[in-house]
Scaffold this motif. Sequence first.
Motif, PDB file in Angstrom:
ATOM      1  N   VAL A 289      15.889  27.484  26.790  1.00  0.00           N
ATOM      2  CA  VAL A 289      17.285  27.055  26.778  1.00  0.00           C
ATOM      3  C   VAL A 289      18.167  28.015  25.999  1.00  0.00           C
ATOM      4  CG1 VAL A 289      16.648  24.607  27.006  1.00  0.00           C
ATOM      5  CG2 VAL A 289      17.036  25.577  24.733  1.00  0.00           C
TER       6      VAL A 289
ATOM      7  N   LEU B  58      24.791  23.473  26.252  1.00  0.00           N
ATOM      8  CA  LEU B  58      23.354  23.756  26.205  1.00  0.00           C
ATOM      9  C   LEU B  58      22.851  23.803  27.638  1.00  0.00           C
ATOM     10  CD1 LEU B  58      20.651  23.982  24.580  1.00  0.00           C
ATOM     11  CD2 LEU B  58      20.571  21.484  24.658  1.00  0.00           C
TER      12      LEU B  58
ATOM     13  N   PRO C 141      19.591  24.999  30.471  1.00  0.00           N
ATOM     14  CA  PRO C 141      18.234  25.509  30.681  1.00  0.00           C
ATOM     15  C   PRO C 141      18.340  26.904  31.290  1.00  0.00           C
ATOM     16  CG  PRO C 141      18.809  24.015  32.453  1.00  0.00           C
ATOM     17  CD  PRO C 141      19.964  24.010  31.478  1.00  0.00           C
TER      18      PRO C 141
ATOM     19  N   HIS D 102      12.727  18.829  26.563  1.00  0.00           N
ATOM     20  CA  HIS D 102      13.054  19.944  25.662  1.00  0.00           C
ATOM     21  C   HIS D 102      14.568  20.066  25.517  1.00  0.00           C
ATOM     22  CE1 HIS D 102      12.196  23.733  23.586  1.00  0.00           C
ATOM     23  NE2 HIS D 102      13.175  24.278  24.282  1.00  0.00           N
ATOM     24  N   LEU D 103      15.280  19.931  26.620  1.00  0.00           N
ATOM     25  CA  LEU D 103      16.734  20.051  26.617  1.00  0.00           C
ATOM     26  C   LEU D 103      17.365  19.012  25.682  1.00  0.00           C
ATOM     27  CD1 LEU D 103      18.796  21.850  28.218  1.00  0.00           C
ATOM     28  CD2 LEU D 103      19.007  19.939  29.798  1.00  0.00           C
TER      29      LEU D 103
ATOM     30  N   LYS E 184      16.491  19.675  22.002  1.00  0.00           N
ATOM     31  CA  LYS E 184      17.277  20.801  21.488  1.00  0.00           C
ATOM     32  C   LYS E 184      18.729  20.406  21.300  1.00  0.00           C
ATOM     33  CE  LYS E 184      13.931  23.298  20.728  1.00  0.00           C
ATOM     34  NZ  LYS E 184      13.565  23.612  19.333  1.00  0.00           N
TER      35      LYS E 184
ATOM     36  N   HIS F 273      23.959  21.586  32.757  1.00  0.00           N
ATOM     37  CA  HIS F 273      24.349  21.855  31.383  1.00  0.00           C
ATOM     38  C   HIS F 273      24.682  20.563  30.650  1.00  0.00           C
ATOM     39  CE1 HIS F 273      28.030  22.155  33.819  1.00  0.00           C
ATOM     40  NE2 HIS F 273      28.734  21.829  32.733  1.00  0.00           N
TER      41      HIS F 273
END
Length: 115
Positions: free
Chosen positions: A27, A43, A45, A65-66, A69, A101
């Motif tokens: 990311v 944010l 990927p 994960h996104l 984070k 996003h």
Amino acid sequence: MTDQDTVFSKIIRREISADIVYEDELVLAFKDIAPQAPVHIILIPKKPIPKLADATPEDHALMGHLLLKAKQVAAEAGLDNGFRVVINNGPDGGQTVFHLHVHIMGGRQMQWPPG
């Protein structure tokens, strides 16, 4: 439009500059150029997924994960009192860049309903 054409893909490839605040192998996070709150970070990927509705079961780990984070980026931005996470999906959802996003917004009291 292919993913190669999106502004976010060009930021990932460093063809367009951005104020990057976080990056790892999956990311990239950067400050929004038209912030809607005192803190407004995008944010993304690195994998080209046009919109949330296009994510597949194979993207399960990436989606987790996104969001983890997003939590980390918000903490690093000092949003201890709270923040909003927004994912627009498709034209009716307000999506204008077709690369998945996450908007991380904070630094003020958020209103409800949002739009």
